[in-house]
Design a protein around this motif. Structure first.
Motif, PDB file in Angstrom:
ATOM      1  N   THR A 169      16.608 -42.341 -22.211  1.00  0.00           N
ATOM      2  CA  THR A 169      16.762 -42.374 -23.668  1.00  0.00           C
ATOM      3  C   THR A 169      16.289 -43.724 -24.203  1.00  0.00           C
ATOM      4  O   THR A 169      16.215 -44.703 -23.453  1.00  0.00           O
ATOM      5  CB  THR A 169      18.238 -42.186 -24.069  1.00  0.00           C
ATOM      6  OG1 THR A 169      18.980 -43.363 -23.706  1.00  0.00           O
ATOM      7  CG2 THR A 169      18.848 -40.966 -23.385  1.00  0.00           C
ATOM      8  N   GLY A 189      21.604 -43.691 -24.654  1.00  0.00           N
ATOM      9  CA  GLY A 189      22.136 -42.458 -25.216  1.00  0.00           C
ATOM     10  C   GLY A 189      22.732 -41.507 -24.215  1.00  0.00           C
ATOM     11  O   GLY A 189      22.979 -40.338 -24.543  1.00  0.00           O
ATOM     12  N   ASP A 227      28.035 -41.468 -28.758  1.00  0.00           N
ATOM     13  CA  ASP A 227      26.640 -41.061 -28.564  1.00  0.00           C
ATOM     14  C   ASP A 227      25.995 -41.733 -27.359  1.00  0.00           C
ATOM     15  O   ASP A 227      24.779 -41.909 -27.312  1.00  0.00           O
ATOM     16  CB  ASP A 227      25.825 -41.362 -29.822  1.00  0.00           C
ATOM     17  CG  ASP A 227      25.846 -42.849 -30.187  1.00  0.00           C
ATOM     18  OD1 ASP A 227      26.616 -43.608 -29.560  1.00  0.00           O
ATOM     19  OD2 ASP A 227      25.086 -43.253 -31.085  1.00  0.00           O
ATOM     20  N   GLY A 228      26.779 -42.115 -26.381  1.00  0.00           N
ATOM     21  CA  GLY A 228      26.216 -42.743 -25.184  1.00  0.00           C
ATOM     22  C   GLY A 228      27.155 -43.780 -24.610  1.00  0.00           C
ATOM     23  O   GLY A 228      28.363 -43.549 -24.506  1.00  0.00           O
TER      24      GLY A 228
END
Length: 238
Positions: A169, A189, A227-228
């Motif tokens: 990512t 991510g 988100d990560g």
């Protein structure tokens, strides 16, 4: 009916100011946690949270703020401030300093340190680690900390290469100087946390990246985000 929670981030005041409104209870603790960790993942020097318009429905729910304080104590190690003119006793249980208003909190913090933070956005491609090393070498020279550049580059190389090889990512490399300590972090991510169980056999495939990070850093870990994640390491030097 589920409770409602809203937050607004103002990043133009020297330090991020997050204003939270609504009701803090078992349903809204997780969104509040996600919102504050998202701001802390940018590694601010301090974070001021205005809870004047946040009503506590259940006293135990404020434990989410205490957990955030403990989880981020080593990284990013930001100064955390709560603001509430009523100074509700429940906020004291969080361990956060409580101020009557944001102006008082900002005055207590003083002006932010100038130019002791750097960041670089990278794609998960070959050559990403080289770009991270160039940014770190330049920053260490500018901050007059050349002795930390070598280990910081080792840490960044392993973290970035891990994102390229596994997460795949876009990422952001973060570097900050805290007195004689420097922190290196990479946000990506992927929710998959790093795993390290100690030294690996010479015949083992993989696992050496975290071994290198562990060997050159004073401490390291990761921060799980909605988100990560952020993988971070702190380096100590003169």
């Amino acid at each position: 009916m589920s409770s409602e929670i809203r937050h607004r981030v103002d990043s133009d005041l020297g330090y991020p100011l997050v204003r939270i409104t609504g009701v803090l209870d078992d349903d809204t603790a997780a969104p509040i946690r996600a919102a504050l960790l998202a701001v802390l993942a940018t590694q601010p020097e301090a974070l001021v949270v205005d809870v004047a318009d946040l009503r506590v429905s259940r006293a135990a729910a404020v434990g989410v703020l205490r957990e955030i304080r403990e989880e981020t104590r080593d990284w990013p190690g930001s100064h955390l401030m709560l603001c509430d003119p009523a100074d509700a006793p429940a906020w004291r249980a969080t361990g956060w300093p409580v101020w009557p208003d944001p102006a008082g909190a900002f005055a207590a913090l003083g002006p932010p340190t100038v130019d002791h933070r750097a960041g670089l956005d990278l794609d998960p491609v070959a050559g990403a680690a080289r770009s991270a090393r160039e940014m770190i070498t330049e920053a260490c020279g500018r901050w007059e900390r050349p002795g930390l550049a070598g280990n910081a580059c080792i840490v960044a190389t392993e973290m970035v290469n891990n994102v390229v090889a596994h997460a795949g990512t876009p990422m952001r490399v973060l570097l900050a100087l805290h007195g004689t300590t420097m922190s290196v972090a990479v946000r990506d991510g992927s929710p998959v946390p790093p795993r390290f169980t100690g030294p690996v056999p010479v015949t083992s495939y993989g696992g050496r990246g975290l071994l290198l990070i562990d060997s050159v850093s004073a401490r390291w870990g990761h921060l799980a985000l909605a988100d990560g994640k952020v993988v971070w390491a702190c380096l100590e030097g003169a």
